[in-house]
Design a protein around this motif. Structure first.
Motif, PDB file in Angstrom:
ATOM      1  N   SER A  19      10.385  23.458 -30.515  1.00  0.00           N
ATOM      2  CA  SER A  19      10.054  22.151 -31.053  1.00  0.00           C
ATOM      3  C   SER A  19      10.294  21.069 -30.006  1.00  0.00           C
ATOM      4  O   SER A  19      11.258  21.151 -29.251  1.00  0.00           O
ATOM      5  CB  SER A  19      10.916  21.873 -32.282  1.00  0.00           C
ATOM      6  OG  SER A  19      10.868  22.992 -33.142  1.00  0.00           O
ATOM      7  N   PRO A  20       9.436  20.048 -29.963  1.00  0.00           N
ATOM      8  CA  PRO A  20       9.620  18.979 -28.976  1.00  0.00           C
ATOM      9  C   PRO A  20      10.996  18.335 -29.131  1.00  0.00           C
ATOM     10  O   PRO A  20      11.493  18.191 -30.249  1.00  0.00           O
ATOM     11  CB  PRO A  20       8.525  17.975 -29.347  1.00  0.00           C
ATOM     12  CG  PRO A  20       7.549  18.725 -30.173  1.00  0.00           C
ATOM     13  CD  PRO A  20       8.302  19.832 -30.830  1.00  0.00           C
ATOM     14  N   ARG A  21      11.616  17.994 -27.995  1.00  0.00           N
ATOM     15  CA  ARG A  21      12.996  17.503 -28.031  1.00  0.00           C
ATOM     16  C   ARG A  21      13.128  16.048 -28.465  1.00  0.00           C
ATOM     17  O   ARG A  21      14.025  15.695 -29.201  1.00  0.00           O
ATOM     18  CB  ARG A  21      13.604  17.638 -26.632  1.00  0.00           C
ATOM     19  CG  ARG A  21      14.414  18.880 -26.608  1.00  0.00           C
ATOM     20  CD  ARG A  21      14.511  19.539 -25.301  1.00  0.00           C
ATOM     21  NE  ARG A  21      14.629  20.951 -25.581  1.00  0.00           N
ATOM     22  CZ  ARG A  21      15.785  21.604 -25.593  1.00  0.00           C
ATOM     23  NH1 ARG A  21      16.895  20.997 -25.312  1.00  0.00           N
ATOM     24  NH2 ARG A  21      15.807  22.885 -25.860  1.00  0.00           N
ATOM     25  N   THR A  22      12.249  15.230 -27.965  1.00  0.00           N
ATOM     26  CA  THR A  22      12.381  13.819 -28.311  1.00  0.00           C
ATOM     27  C   THR A  22      11.099  13.333 -28.981  1.00  0.00           C
ATOM     28  O   THR A  22      10.030  13.883 -28.761  1.00  0.00           O
ATOM     29  CB  THR A  22      12.601  12.946 -27.050  1.00  0.00           C
ATOM     30  OG1 THR A  22      11.524  13.201 -26.159  1.00  0.00           O
ATOM     31  CG2 THR A  22      13.914  13.250 -26.369  1.00  0.00           C
ATOM     32  N   ALA A  23      11.279  12.344 -29.796  1.00  0.00           N
ATOM     33  CA  ALA A  23      10.136  11.714 -30.457  1.00  0.00           C
ATOM     34  C   ALA A  23      10.585  10.333 -30.880  1.00  0.00           C
ATOM     35  O   ALA A  23      11.778  10.118 -31.137  1.00  0.00           O
ATOM     36  CB  ALA A  23       9.724  12.533 -31.678  1.00  0.00           C
ATOM     37  N   PRO A  24       9.651   9.373 -30.962  1.00  0.00           N
ATOM     38  CA  PRO A  24      10.038   8.027 -31.374  1.00  0.00           C
ATOM     39  C   PRO A  24      10.740   8.066 -32.731  1.00  0.00           C
ATOM     40  O   PRO A  24      10.326   8.804 -33.616  1.00  0.00           O
ATOM     41  CB  PRO A  24       8.699   7.287 -31.483  1.00  0.00           C
ATOM     42  CG  PRO A  24       7.722   8.109 -30.724  1.00  0.00           C
ATOM     43  CD  PRO A  24       8.210   9.514 -30.724  1.00  0.00           C
ATOM     44  N   GLY A  25      11.786   7.298 -32.868  1.00  0.00           N
ATOM     45  CA  GLY A  25      12.477   7.197 -34.158  1.00  0.00           C
ATOM     46  C   GLY A  25      13.573   8.228 -34.355  1.00  0.00           C
ATOM     47  O   GLY A  25      14.360   8.117 -35.280  1.00  0.00           O
ATOM     48  N   ILE A  28      19.128  11.095 -33.691  1.00  0.00           N
ATOM     49  CA  ILE A  28      19.842  12.378 -33.686  1.00  0.00           C
ATOM     50  C   ILE A  28      18.877  13.429 -34.235  1.00  0.00           C
ATOM     51  O   ILE A  28      18.345  13.263 -35.333  1.00  0.00           O
ATOM     52  CB  ILE A  28      21.101  12.321 -34.574  1.00  0.00           C
ATOM     53  CG1 ILE A  28      22.017  11.172 -34.140  1.00  0.00           C
ATOM     54  CG2 ILE A  28      21.845  13.655 -34.546  1.00  0.00           C
ATOM     55  CD1 ILE A  28      23.070  10.808 -35.181  1.00  0.00           C
ATOM     56  N   GLY A  29      18.618  14.474 -33.452  1.00  0.00           N
ATOM     57  CA  GLY A  29      17.659  15.499 -33.869  1.00  0.00           C
ATOM     58  C   GLY A  29      18.350  16.773 -34.328  1.00  0.00           C
ATOM     59  O   GLY A  29      19.503  16.735 -34.785  1.00  0.00           O
ATOM     60  N   ILE A  30      17.663  17.908 -34.192  1.00  0.00           N
ATOM     61  CA  ILE A  30      18.214  19.211 -34.608  1.00  0.00           C
ATOM     62  C   ILE A  30      19.518  19.472 -33.860  1.00  0.00           C
ATOM     63  O   ILE A  30      19.619  19.193 -32.667  1.00  0.00           O
ATOM     64  CB  ILE A  30      17.215  20.351 -34.291  1.00  0.00           C
ATOM     65  CG1 ILE A  30      15.963  20.213 -35.155  1.00  0.00           C
ATOM     66  CG2 ILE A  30      17.855  21.724 -34.500  1.00  0.00           C
ATOM     67  CD1 ILE A  30      14.917  21.291 -34.917  1.00  0.00           C
ATOM     68  N   GLY A  31      20.520  20.036 -34.554  1.00  0.00           N
ATOM     69  CA  GLY A  31      21.738  20.470 -33.883  1.00  0.00           C
ATOM     70  C   GLY A  31      22.981  19.780 -34.378  1.00  0.00           C
ATOM     71  O   GLY A  31      24.091  20.195 -34.043  1.00  0.00           O
ATOM     72  N   ASP A  32      22.849  18.754 -35.185  1.00  0.00           N
ATOM     73  CA  ASP A  32      24.055  18.108 -35.726  1.00  0.00           C
ATOM     74  C   ASP A  32      24.082  18.312 -37.245  1.00  0.00           C
ATOM     75  O   ASP A  32      23.262  19.032 -37.794  1.00  0.00           O
ATOM     76  CB  ASP A  32      24.079  16.624 -35.347  1.00  0.00           C
ATOM     77  CG  ASP A  32      25.488  16.200 -34.949  1.00  0.00           C
ATOM     78  OD1 ASP A  32      26.385  16.364 -35.806  1.00  0.00           O
ATOM     79  OD2 ASP A  32      25.682  15.740 -33.815  1.00  0.00           O
ATOM     80  N   ASP A  33      25.052  17.667 -37.913  1.00  0.00           N
ATOM     81  CA  ASP A  33      25.153  17.879 -39.361  1.00  0.00           C
ATOM     82  C   ASP A  33      24.003  17.233 -40.117  1.00  0.00           C
ATOM     83  O   ASP A  33      23.582  17.730 -41.162  1.00  0.00           O
ATOM     84  CB  ASP A  33      26.500  17.351 -39.876  1.00  0.00           C
ATOM     85  CG  ASP A  33      27.646  18.206 -39.333  1.00  0.00           C
ATOM     86  OD1 ASP A  33      27.502  19.442 -39.376  1.00  0.00           O
ATOM     87  OD2 ASP A  33      28.632  17.652 -38.831  1.00  0.00           O
ATOM     88  N   LEU A  37      17.616   8.884 -38.051  1.00  0.00           N
ATOM     89  CA  LEU A  37      16.229   8.453 -37.851  1.00  0.00           C
ATOM     90  C   LEU A  37      16.067   6.964 -38.080  1.00  0.00           C
ATOM     91  O   LEU A  37      16.773   6.393 -38.911  1.00  0.00           O
ATOM     92  CB  LEU A  37      15.317   9.193 -38.851  1.00  0.00           C
ATOM     93  CG  LEU A  37      15.555  10.699 -38.975  1.00  0.00           C
ATOM     94  CD1 LEU A  37      14.843  11.253 -40.189  1.00  0.00           C
ATOM     95  CD2 LEU A  37      15.078  11.400 -37.707  1.00  0.00           C
ATOM     96  N   THR A  38      15.152   6.351 -37.385  1.00  0.00           N
ATOM     97  CA  THR A  38      14.835   4.945 -37.677  1.00  0.00           C
ATOM     98  C   THR A  38      13.354   4.831 -38.045  1.00  0.00           C
ATOM     99  O   THR A  38      12.517   5.555 -37.512  1.00  0.00           O
ATOM    100  CB  THR A  38      15.088   4.023 -36.457  1.00  0.00           C
ATOM    101  OG1 THR A  38      14.284   4.483 -35.360  1.00  0.00           O
ATOM    102  CG2 THR A  38      16.543   4.025 -36.042  1.00  0.00           C
ATOM    103  N   VAL A  39      13.077   3.956 -38.994  1.00  0.00           N
ATOM    104  CA  VAL A  39      11.678   3.681 -39.352  1.00  0.00           C
ATOM    105  C   VAL A  39      11.363   2.224 -39.028  1.00  0.00           C
ATOM    106  O   VAL A  39      12.267   1.425 -38.808  1.00  0.00           O
ATOM    107  CB  VAL A  39      11.376   3.973 -40.845  1.00  0.00           C
ATOM    108  CG1 VAL A  39      11.338   5.455 -41.117  1.00  0.00           C
ATOM    109  CG2 VAL A  39      12.385   3.299 -41.761  1.00  0.00           C
ATOM    110  N   SER A  40      10.080   1.904 -39.004  1.00  0.00           N
ATOM    111  CA  SER A  40       9.670   0.534 -38.669  1.00  0.00           C
ATOM    112  C   SER A  40      10.176  -0.436 -39.724  1.00  0.00           C
ATOM    113  O   SER A  40      10.315  -0.054 -40.893  1.00  0.00           O
ATOM    114  CB  SER A  40       8.151   0.446 -38.585  1.00  0.00           C
ATOM    115  OG  SER A  40       7.653   1.539 -37.859  1.00  0.00           O
ATOM    116  N   VAL A 124      13.064  17.565 -37.374  1.00  0.00           N
ATOM    117  CA  VAL A 124      14.412  17.046 -37.132  1.00  0.00           C
ATOM    118  C   VAL A 124      15.504  17.851 -37.822  1.00  0.00           C
ATOM    119  O   VAL A 124      16.675  17.490 -37.761  1.00  0.00           O
ATOM    120  CB  VAL A 124      14.529  15.559 -37.547  1.00  0.00           C
ATOM    121  CG1 VAL A 124      13.591  14.694 -36.712  1.00  0.00           C
ATOM    122  CG2 VAL A 124      14.254  15.367 -39.040  1.00  0.00           C
ATOM    123  N   GLY A 125      15.142  18.944 -38.480  1.00  0.00           N
ATOM    124  CA  GLY A 125      16.189  19.749 -39.093  1.00  0.00           C
ATOM    125  C   GLY A 125      15.647  20.719 -40.108  1.00  0.00           C
ATOM    126  O   GLY A 125      14.432  20.887 -40.249  1.00  0.00           O
TER     127      GLY A 125
END
Ligand code: ADP
Ligand code: MG
Length: 336
Positions: A19-25, A28-33, A37-40, A124-125
């Motif tokens: 899965s792509p590592r970074t993306a806008p918004g 914190i991605g996969i790998g934490d509890d 995410l942020t939205v507009s 993201v998870g």
């Protein structure tokens, strides 16, 4: 490779690598509890989830894992499209039987990520568990829509015209052909491949849904997941109105017509109650039609909203009959 050789955490790592590592918004991605995410600003956060269960929603005897991944993502993305929203973030939970190979799960994520990549959606998870029997997939999708532009099922008014964005019934016919094939009968022809493709790899109409919503022309919208007899009934119910549709206006594809001799039911049945088309079904007042046409989206007018609170089908001879929703109903065990 057997799943047991990799284990839960090895599998999660493999999924993460695909899965792509970074993306806008994604803060914190996969790998934490949890993901962060942020939205507009000034948007509605849209949230939807769908389950796909082996032997209920799909059969691995005629579904490849890439298509299964694609479709698991597509059905959720289609729900966001139906609100006129922008899909952003996704979570996947899998219940995997021990006899599944790692390669199959990898293929699943290739198909899944291909659909996500098309729409710049970030995975993201999720969660990964073993299942005693049968594969279970749950996908949760978050999206956003401008607060005043999101389109719901409520809002259609008597006199509004009813539109769909493409031909209907192909997916249900494709499923029937796949089931035939599974039983060894001959299903060939130019149309067959297209019908099967529309069943296995549906294309959610995100750009069209957004354009329709942002134009401010439409009054209500839904995606066709259960067949228009059911999905239009949802619009009628939520909008407290009725509808009349014309059988001669329901768009059927060339592929469907070409395959008629191989199919068991009248073609219109696939369009009315087949489902899984994932096209958009929406309503708009007549005064907005010119502006809608300027969007250059395929729009097929199939009828209009009425005051009657009934859903009526007018056949090719001009006779009216009430249409009962006949989409899939899980707890009646079959079609209503
Ligand atoms: P926890 O025990 O805290 O729930 P997990 O070990 O289940 O954590 O998951 C570790 C990380 O991997 C989390 O970020 C979770 O969201 C992610 N994850 C687990 N399974 C999947 C999956 N099938 N697809 C995507 N991400 C997953
Ligand atoms: Mg977990």
């Amino acid at each position: 490779m057997r799943l047991s050789a990799l284990g839960e955490f090895g599998l999660i790592q493999a999924i993460q690598k695909l899965s792509p590592r970074t993306a806008p918004g994604v803060v914190i991605g996969i790998g934490d509890d949890t993901a962060g995410l942020t939205v507009s600003p000034n948007t509605l956060l849209l949230a939807t989830t769908d389950m796909l269960i082996e032997h209920v929603h799909f059969e691995l005897s005629f579904t490849d894992f890439y298509s299964l991944g694609w479709k698991s993502a597509a059905v959720n993305v289609s729900d966001i499209a139906a609100m006129g929203g922008l899909p952003r973030f996704c979570l996947t939970s899998l219940g995997i039987p021990p006899y599944t190979s790692v390669e199959h799960i990898t293929e699943f994520y290739r198909g899944f990520n291909a659909l996500l990549a098309r729409h710049k959606i970030a995975l993201v998870g999720g969660d990964t568990c073993s299942s005693k029997r049968g594969l279970a997939i749950s996908v949760t999708l978050l999206g956003e829509a401008q607060r005043k532009k999101a389109l719901t099922r409520a809002g259609a008014k008597p006199g509004d015209k009813i539109f769909v964005t493409n031909t209907l019934g192909d997916s249900a016919a494709g499923l029937e052909l796949l089931q035939h094939k599974g039983q060894g009968s001959e299903c060939r022809g130019q149309g067959v491949k297209k019908l099967i493709e529309r069943h296995l790899r549906p294309v959610p109409r995100v750009a069209w849904g957004r354009a329709i919503a942002l134009s401010g022309c439409a009054s209500a919208m839904i995606d066709v997941s259960d067949g228009i007899s059911s999905d239009l009934a949802h619009i009628c119910e939520q909008s407290k109105a009725g509808a009349v549709i014309y059988s001669t206006a329901i768009p059927l594809s060339k592929a469907l017509r070409q395959s008629q001799t191989m199919l068991k039911k009248p073609l219109l049945d696939y369009a009315l109650s087949g489902g899984e088309d994932y096209e958009l079904l929406f309503t708009a007042p007549p005064a907005k039609i010119k502006k809608l046409l300027a969007l250059k989206i395929p729009l097929i007018e199939i009828g209009e909203m009425t005051r009657s609170r009934k859903l009526v089908l007018v056949d090719e001879k001009g006779r009216s009959k009430q249409l009962k929703p006949t989409g899939y109903n899980h707890f009646s065990g079959s079609r209503a």
